[in-house]
Design a protein around this motif. Structure first.
Motif, short mmCIF file in Angstrom:
data_model
loop_
_atom_site.label_atom_id
_atom_site.label_comp_id
_atom_site.label_asym_id
_atom_site.label_seq_id
_atom_site.Cartn_x
_atom_site.Cartn_y
_atom_site.Cartn_z
N GLU A 1 0.83 -1.20 0.00
CA GLU A 1 0.00 0.00 0.00
C GLU A 1 0.87 1.25 0.00
OE1 GLU A 1 -2.24 -0.68 3.55
OE2 GLU A 1 -3.37 -2.33 2.67
N ILE A 2 1.92 1.24 0.79
CA ILE A 2 2.80 2.41 0.89
C ILE A 2 3.47 2.68 -0.45
CG2 ILE A 2 4.95 3.24 1.92
CD1 ILE A 2 4.08 1.84 4.52
N ARG A 3 3.82 1.65 -1.20
CA ARG A 3 4.48 1.84 -2.49
C ARG A 3 3.63 2.70 -3.43
NH1 ARG A 3 6.59 -4.17 -2.79
NH2 ARG A 3 8.65 -3.83 -1.90
N VAL A 4 2.35 2.47 -3.42
CA VAL A 4 1.45 3.24 -4.27
C VAL A 4 1.44 4.71 -3.83
CG1 VAL A 4 -0.95 3.57 -4.97
CG2 VAL A 4 0.00 1.26 -4.82
N ALA A 5 1.26 4.94 -2.55
CA ALA A 5 1.19 6.31 -2.04
C ALA A 5 2.54 7.02 -2.18
CB ALA A 5 0.73 6.30 -0.58
N GLN A 6 3.64 6.31 -1.91
CA GLN A 6 4.96 6.92 -2.03
C GLN A 6 5.22 7.42 -3.45
OE1 GLN A 6 7.78 3.95 -0.83
NE2 GLN A 6 7.96 4.76 1.24
N MET A 7 4.86 6.61 -4.41
CA MET A 7 5.09 6.99 -5.81
C MET A 7 4.36 8.30 -6.12
SD MET A 7 6.55 6.18 -8.68
CE MET A 7 6.86 4.43 -8.63
N GLY A 8 3.11 8.37 -5.72
CA GLY A 8 2.33 9.58 -5.98
C GLY A 8 2.89 10.80 -5.29
N VAL A 9 3.22 10.68 -4.02
CA VAL A 9 3.69 11.84 -3.28
C VAL A 9 5.08 12.25 -3.77
CG1 VAL A 9 4.80 10.72 -1.28
CG2 VAL A 9 3.73 12.94 -1.00
N GLN A 10 5.92 11.33 -4.15
CA GLN A 10 7.26 11.68 -4.60
C GLN A 10 7.22 12.38 -5.96
OE1 GLN A 10 9.12 7.84 -4.19
NE2 GLN A 10 9.99 8.38 -2.20
N ILE A 11 6.35 11.94 -6.85
CA ILE A 11 6.22 12.61 -8.15
C ILE A 11 5.66 14.02 -7.95
CG2 ILE A 11 4.93 12.61 -10.33
CD1 ILE A 11 5.21 9.51 -10.27
N LEU A 12 4.60 14.13 -7.15
CA LEU A 12 4.01 15.45 -6.89
C LEU A 12 5.03 16.37 -6.22
CD1 LEU A 12 1.64 17.40 -6.78
CD2 LEU A 12 0.89 16.25 -4.68
N PHE A 13 5.73 15.87 -5.22
CA PHE A 13 6.72 16.68 -4.49
C PHE A 13 7.85 17.11 -5.44
CE2 PHE A 13 10.26 16.87 -1.23
CZ PHE A 13 9.86 18.09 -0.70
N GLY A 14 8.28 16.22 -6.30
CA GLY A 14 9.34 16.56 -7.26
C GLY A 14 8.92 17.71 -8.18
N PHE A 15 7.71 17.63 -8.69
CA PHE A 15 7.21 18.72 -9.54
C PHE A 15 7.09 20.02 -8.74
CE2 PHE A 15 5.51 15.39 -12.47
CZ PHE A 15 6.24 15.77 -13.58
N LEU A 16 6.62 19.92 -7.52
CA LEU A 16 6.48 21.13 -6.69
C LEU A 16 7.82 21.81 -6.46
CD1 LEU A 16 3.91 19.95 -3.99
CD2 LEU A 16 3.58 21.79 -5.65
N ILE B 1 4.33 27.67 -0.76
CA ILE B 1 5.24 27.30 0.33
C ILE B 1 4.57 26.28 1.26
CG2 ILE B 1 6.39 28.19 2.41
CD1 ILE B 1 6.90 30.78 0.69
N VAL B 2 3.32 26.52 1.61
CA VAL B 2 2.59 25.58 2.46
C VAL B 2 2.47 24.22 1.77
CG1 VAL B 2 0.30 25.10 3.45
CG2 VAL B 2 1.33 27.36 3.75
N THR B 3 2.21 24.24 0.47
CA THR B 3 2.07 23.00 -0.29
C THR B 3 3.38 22.22 -0.31
OG1 THR B 3 0.40 24.06 -1.69
CG2 THR B 3 1.40 22.04 -2.53
N VAL B 4 4.50 22.90 -0.50
CA VAL B 4 5.81 22.22 -0.50
C VAL B 4 6.10 21.62 0.88
CG1 VAL B 4 8.31 22.61 -0.66
CG2 VAL B 4 6.79 23.53 -2.40
N VAL B 5 5.80 22.36 1.93
CA VAL B 5 6.03 21.83 3.28
C VAL B 5 5.13 20.61 3.54
CG1 VAL B 5 5.82 22.34 5.75
CG2 VAL B 5 6.89 24.00 4.22
N LEU B 6 3.88 20.70 3.12
CA LEU B 6 2.98 19.55 3.27
C LEU B 6 3.51 18.35 2.48
CD1 LEU B 6 -0.51 21.29 2.96
CD2 LEU B 6 0.38 20.08 4.98
N GLY B 7 4.00 18.59 1.27
CA GLY B 7 4.56 17.51 0.46
C GLY B 7 5.78 16.88 1.11
N ALA B 8 6.62 17.71 1.71
CA ALA B 8 7.80 17.19 2.42
C ALA B 8 7.37 16.35 3.62
CB ALA B 8 8.70 18.34 2.86
N CYS B 9 6.37 16.81 4.35
CA CYS B 9 5.88 16.06 5.51
C CYS B 9 5.23 14.74 5.08
CB CYS B 9 4.91 16.91 6.31
SG CYS B 9 5.69 18.31 7.14
N ALA B 10 4.46 14.78 4.00
CA ALA B 10 3.82 13.56 3.49
C ALA B 10 4.89 12.55 3.06
CB ALA B 10 2.89 13.88 2.32
#
Length: 165
Positions: A32-47, A68-77
């Motif tokens: 399950e984590i693999r699916v979520a990690q892929m999504g958050v890492q791609i989104l965070f990379g673009f951000l 800025i808030v979005t990038v911080v949230l992405g880093a936390c996720a």
């Protein structure tokens, strides 16, 4: 059919030890984590790249704050969704897998909530920049409701509806 046979045929769940259950749950959680990690890492990379584009300087103060808030949230996720891997590595072989699975599950749920916030904030920023219309917050709220229904509402309803009491 005897009572024992009937009980065995209608019993739900697996016949496994606590350690076997922890192993199975760990394997399922990692998938399950693999699916979520892929999504958050791609989104965070673009951000992370947005700030280096010429358009970033033209954003309003509000949009830059949302970014800025979005990038911080992405880093936390990202941290919460990678955390279970580190947890497993640091406690592996200590005979505490059931406890590790519980903590990894909590980190994953926190990561999903942070991913929800990151995705929603990203959508808010993109739609604000793309449209400049007053309906954007309502559209984002609708998408957030959709995420909540798909990620939490339906699973919780299914859990409630189909779990034996």
């Amino acid at each position: 059919m005897s009572d024992a046979e009937q009980g065995a045929s209608t019993r739900r769940g697996r016949d496994e030890t606590a350690e076997e259950r922890a192993d199975r749950m760990w394997t399922e959680l990692i998938q399950e984590i693999r699916v979520a990690q892929m999504g958050v890492q791609i989104l965070f990379g673009f951000l992370l790249t947005v700030v280096f584009t010429p358009m970033y300087a033209t954003l309003s103060d509000t949009d830059q704050t949302i970014y800025i808030v979005t990038v911080v949230l992405g880093a936390c996720a990202t941290g919460a969704l990678i955390g279970p891997v580190s947890l497993h590595r640091l406690v592996s072989g200590r005979r505490i897998k059931p406890q590790a699975v519980r903590w990894a599950s909590r980190l994953t749920m926190l990561g999903l909530l942070l991913l929800l916030a990151t995705t929603s904030a990203s959508l808010l920023l993109i739609l604000r920049v793309a449209t400049h219309d007053d309906f954007v917050p309502y559209l984002v709220a609708g998408v957030v409701c959709w995420y909540l229904l798909c990620w939490f509402g339906l699973p919780l309803w299914t859990r409630y509806r189909h779990t034996t009491r």
